[in-house]
Design a protein around this motif. Structure first.
Motif, PDB file in Angstrom:
ATOM      1  N   GLY A 148      12.517 132.187  70.183  1.00 23.73           N
ATOM      2  CA  GLY A 148      12.319 133.624  70.080  1.00 23.73           C
ATOM      3  C   GLY A 148      13.613 134.395  70.163  1.00 23.73           C
ATOM      4  N   ALA A 149      13.554 135.595  69.632  1.00 25.03           N
ATOM      5  CA  ALA A 149      14.694 136.500  69.671  1.00 25.03           C
ATOM      6  C   ALA A 149      14.165 137.915  69.858  1.00 25.03           C
ATOM      7  CB  ALA A 149      15.498 136.411  68.383  1.00 25.03           C
ATOM      8  N   ALA A 150      14.872 138.665  70.658  1.00 22.12           N
ATOM      9  CA  ALA A 150      14.522 140.072  70.865  1.00 22.12           C
ATOM     10  C   ALA A 150      15.810 140.879  70.867  1.00 22.12           C
ATOM     11  CB  ALA A 150      13.795 140.250  72.189  1.00 22.12           C
ATOM     12  N   PHE A 151      15.738 142.048  70.314  1.00 21.40           N
ATOM     13  CA  PHE A 151      16.898 142.929  70.325  1.00 21.40           C
ATOM     14  C   PHE A 151      16.408 144.362  70.244  1.00 21.40           C
ATOM     15  CE2 PHE A 151      16.035 141.604  66.023  1.00 21.40           C
ATOM     16  CZ  PHE A 151      16.047 142.791  65.301  1.00 21.40           C
ATOM     17  N   GLY A 152      17.219 145.260  70.727  1.00 22.34           N
ATOM     18  CA  GLY A 152      16.810 146.651  70.687  1.00 22.34           C
ATOM     19  C   GLY A 152      17.865 147.571  71.249  1.00 22.34           C
TER      20      GLY A 152
END
Length: 72
Positions: free
Chosen positions: A10-14
Motif C-alpha cells: 500500500g501507499a498513501a500520500f496527501g
C-alpha cells in the motif's frame, strides 16, 4: 515464491488541511508491504515521512517501522 496472493502492498500520500504558513506546501507519505511467513505470523515493514511538516520550511521527517502480529 516471493509474493503470495494474501500479501498486501500500500501507499498513501496527501497534504495536510491546515498550514501555518502559506509560503510552504507540506506533504506526507507512507509505504508498506504486509506478508504472512506462516499461518500465525503477519509482518509489515513500512516507511513514512513528510516534507515541510506543519507548514515549516525544512520541517522534514522520515521514519520506519516493522510490525509483527502473532495469532495463536
Amino acid at each position: 515464491d516471493i509474493f503470495n496472493a494474501d500479501d498486501k502492498i500500500g501507499a498513501a500520500f496527501g497534504q495536510p488541511t491546515s498550514n501555518e504558513s502559506s509560503d510552504t506546501v507540506p506533504f506526507a507519505y507512507e509505504l508498506y508491504y504486509s506478508f504472512k511467513p506462516n499461518d500465525s505470523v503477519t509482518m509489515t515493514p513500512a516507511i513514512f515521512g513528510g516534507s515541510d511538516r506543519n507548514g515549516v520550511a525544512g520541517g522534514d521527517i522520515f521514519g520506519a517501522v516493522f510490525e509483527t502480529t502473532f495469532k495463536f
